[in-house]
Scaffold this motif. Sequence first.
Motif, PDB file in Angstrom:
ATOM      1  N   GLU A 137       0.676  -1.195  -0.003  1.00 34.60           N
ATOM      2  CA  GLU A 137      -0.032  -0.024  -0.016  1.00 34.60           C
ATOM      3  C   GLU A 137       1.080   1.237  -0.108  1.00 34.60           C
ATOM      4  O   GLU A 137       0.622   2.361  -0.612  1.00 34.60           O
ATOM      5  CB  GLU A 137      -1.067  -0.170   1.331  1.00 34.60           C
ATOM      6  N   HIS A 138       1.953   1.283   0.713  1.00 36.52           N
ATOM      7  CA  HIS A 138       2.656   2.578   0.922  1.00 36.52           C
ATOM      8  C   HIS A 138       4.119   2.640   0.439  1.00 36.52           C
ATOM      9  O   HIS A 138       4.876   3.486   0.403  1.00 36.52           O
ATOM     10  CB  HIS A 138       2.934   2.723   2.469  1.00 36.52           C
TER      11      HIS A 138
ATOM     12  N   GLU B 210      11.097   0.851  -2.166  1.00 28.95           N
ATOM     13  CA  GLU B 210      12.212   1.192  -1.614  1.00 28.95           C
ATOM     14  C   GLU B 210      12.615   0.482  -0.469  1.00 28.95           C
ATOM     15  O   GLU B 210      13.863   0.577  -0.274  1.00 28.95           O
ATOM     16  CB  GLU B 210      11.718   2.650  -0.794  1.00 28.95           C
ATOM     17  N   ILE B 211      11.948  -0.406   0.368  1.00 28.10           N
ATOM     18  CA  ILE B 211      12.535  -1.359   1.295  1.00 28.10           C
ATOM     19  C   ILE B 211      13.166  -2.541   0.721  1.00 28.10           C
ATOM     20  O   ILE B 211      14.204  -2.553   0.662  1.00 28.10           O
ATOM     21  CB  ILE B 211      11.287  -1.811   2.094  1.00 28.10           C
ATOM     22  N   GLY B 212      12.444  -3.310  -0.048  1.00 29.64           N
ATOM     23  CA  GLY B 212      12.800  -4.599  -0.552  1.00 29.64           C
ATOM     24  C   GLY B 212      13.838  -4.439  -1.682  1.00 29.64           C
ATOM     25  O   GLY B 212      14.697  -4.971  -1.701  1.00 29.64           O
TER      26      GLY B 212
ATOM     27  N   PRO C 151       4.910   1.962  11.144  1.00 31.95           N
ATOM     28  CA  PRO C 151       4.058   2.621  12.108  1.00 31.95           C
ATOM     29  C   PRO C 151       2.826   1.746  12.245  1.00 31.95           C
ATOM     30  O   PRO C 151       1.794   2.280  11.841  1.00 31.95           O
ATOM     31  CB  PRO C 151       3.758   3.879  11.033  1.00 31.95           C
ATOM     32  N   LEU C 152       3.004   0.816  12.775  1.00 32.37           N
ATOM     33  CA  LEU C 152       1.600  -0.064  12.940  1.00 32.37           C
ATOM     34  C   LEU C 152       1.818  -0.714  14.522  1.00 32.37           C
ATOM     35  O   LEU C 152       2.878  -0.866  15.052  1.00 32.37           O
ATOM     36  CB  LEU C 152       1.869  -1.406  12.170  1.00 32.37           C
ATOM     37  N   VAL C 153       0.888  -0.621  15.180  1.00 34.07           N
ATOM     38  CA  VAL C 153       0.512  -1.555  16.349  1.00 34.07           C
ATOM     39  C   VAL C 153      -0.338  -2.447  16.482  1.00 34.07           C
ATOM     40  O   VAL C 153      -1.470  -2.419  15.916  1.00 34.07           O
ATOM     41  CB  VAL C 153       0.203  -0.358  17.607  1.00 34.07           C
TER      42      VAL C 153
ATOM     43  N   GLY D 271       6.680   5.847   5.524  1.00 34.98           N
ATOM     44  CA  GLY D 271       6.494   5.935   6.737  1.00 34.98           C
ATOM     45  C   GLY D 271       7.294   5.090   7.780  1.00 34.98           C
ATOM     46  O   GLY D 271       7.401   5.229   8.863  1.00 34.98           O
ATOM     47  N   VAL D 272       7.964   4.104   7.130  1.00 31.75           N
ATOM     48  CA  VAL D 272       8.782   3.312   7.762  1.00 31.75           C
ATOM     49  C   VAL D 272       9.890   3.975   8.202  1.00 31.75           C
ATOM     50  O   VAL D 272      10.803   4.802   7.422  1.00 31.75           O
ATOM     51  CB  VAL D 272       9.197   2.055   6.791  1.00 31.75           C
ATOM     52  N   VAL D 273      10.391   3.809   9.504  1.00 35.03           N
ATOM     53  CA  VAL D 273      11.885   4.571  10.039  1.00 35.03           C
ATOM     54  C   VAL D 273      12.813   3.269  10.018  1.00 35.03           C
ATOM     55  O   VAL D 273      12.359   2.054  10.696  1.00 35.03           O
ATOM     56  CB  VAL D 273      11.477   4.985  11.271  1.00 35.03           C
TER      57      VAL D 273
END
Length: 206
Positions: free
Chosen positions: A42-43, A48-50, A165-167, A195-197
């Motif tokens: 989704e984001h 960018e991450i993988g 940014p998930l709980v 939004g991932v840090v």
Amino acid sequence: MSSIVVQEFITLDGVIQAGGGPDEDREGGFELGGWSIAYDEEHDPSGEIGDSLVKEWESRTEGLLLGRKTYEIWAGAWGVWDENADGVMGELTRRYNRVPKYVASRTLTEVGWKNTQLLGPDVPEAVRKLRAEPGGEIRVWGSADLIATLAEHDLVDEYRLMVYPLVLGTGKKLFRDGFPRTRLALVENRALSSGVVVNVYRRATD
């Protein structure tokens, strides 16, 4: 000397369980598997991450250190996937098949994934010997129980955490109750467009 690097996708409340798929790890009745993949779809459509961050980090992987459950998940995935697949999938499959893999287990008596060996009954001592040998980064993914054991014996050199940014409110945590007291230094911090840090910590030296 080699370095032991823990690399994890992790939620704000510290959960690392089954980020990759709904059936990856349902232990404890966990029903929220696949949370990191769903978030990335989704984001992070640009990968960018993988396709960027993980690909760059894994290019430095010279060995895998896994607990039994994570080993079984990975052997049934990376261990059988097509090495000739396009893009990062094929690159990582080739690398993971090539590098040595070390498994901590009290129950396994044999391992089928090529270039894999069991560490034996004294895991901390076996890892100390691996860490003392010349080499690069020995990567730990998942493997919460193993990481707690390594931390107890001061055998983790670096934590690379991709904080989502998930709980979730449930699931296996990396730094769970009873985790040994540990002093770390923040050596890298960056926020991704998704939004991932990304936080990278190393053992504090003073």
